[in-house]
Design an enzyme around this catalytic site. Structure first.
Site, short mmCIF file in Angstrom:
data_model
loop_
_atom_site.label_atom_id
_atom_site.label_comp_id
_atom_site.label_asym_id
_atom_site.label_seq_id
_atom_site.Cartn_x
_atom_site.Cartn_y
_atom_site.Cartn_z
N HIS A 21 10.63 24.99 -3.11
CA HIS A 21 9.23 24.69 -3.45
C HIS A 21 8.42 24.79 -2.17
O HIS A 21 8.92 25.22 -1.14
CB HIS A 21 9.10 23.32 -4.12
CG HIS A 21 9.75 22.22 -3.32
ND1 HIS A 21 9.10 21.57 -2.31
CD2 HIS A 21 11.00 21.70 -3.38
CE1 HIS A 21 9.92 20.67 -1.79
NE2 HIS A 21 11.08 20.74 -2.41
N GLY A 22 7.17 24.42 -2.19
CA GLY A 22 6.26 24.61 -1.06
C GLY A 22 6.77 24.07 0.26
O GLY A 22 6.69 24.74 1.29
#
Length: 163
Positions: free
Chosen positions: A13-14
């Site tokens: 994810h980010g």
């Protein structure tokens, strides 16, 4: 060498894509997850989340262990991500000194076990009975650092001190 074996139930994810590769000095990530290794759509999504200079391999936990039989793999600096503590413990036991540290970041939020049946460690670690037992075994591995560090800017906290 596995610079960081991260336990994160979201896998890539980010935070993973944008901060961890630079902080660790790696440009290769292995996602060791049996489900993702069988799901082509999830594989594409995980790879799309990464910047173009970071490459991902998505393997089952067993195939990840086999991957490190190759001497070139042992020499490369890598980040490995698993979705649960049980898989982290399996890899740490199988790969020994190739693992520099295990980072329990975000665990147990999406596994279907009711929250009230879990051991909470901090705000982002929720362990079922099986996961708690795997953590106990993980903590007993000699010379293995087991920490909690969500992002590189946070200081790493020893998991034993948080319990």
């Amino acid at each position: 060498m596995i610079k960081d074996l991260r336990v994160d139930d979201r896998l890539i994810h980010g935070q993973i894509a944008l901060t961890w590769p630079k902080a660790l000095g790696v440009n290769r990530i292995i996602v060791a997850n049996d489900g993702a290794s069988q799901d082509k759509t999830q594989q594409m999504s995980l790879k799309m989340a990464l910047p173009s200079d970071v490459k991902a391999l998505i393997r089952s936990v067993e195939d990840t262990v086999t991957f490190f039989d190759n001497p070139k793999a042992k020499e490369a600096d890598l980040m490995v991500i698993v979705g649960n503590v049980t898989d982290a413990e399996k890899l740490a036991q199988a790969l020994g000194t190739l693992v520099e540290r295990v980072n329990l970041a975000n665990v147990g939020r999406f596994d279907g076990v009711p929250k009230e049946e879990k051991l909470a460690i901090g705000s982002s670690i929720l362990l079922s009975k099986a996961e708690s037992e795997a953590l106990d075994r993980l903590l007993k591995i000699p010379n293995l650092k087991v920490v909690h560090q969500i992002i590189p800017d946070n200081s790493a906290k020893k998991l034993e001190d948080m319990m």
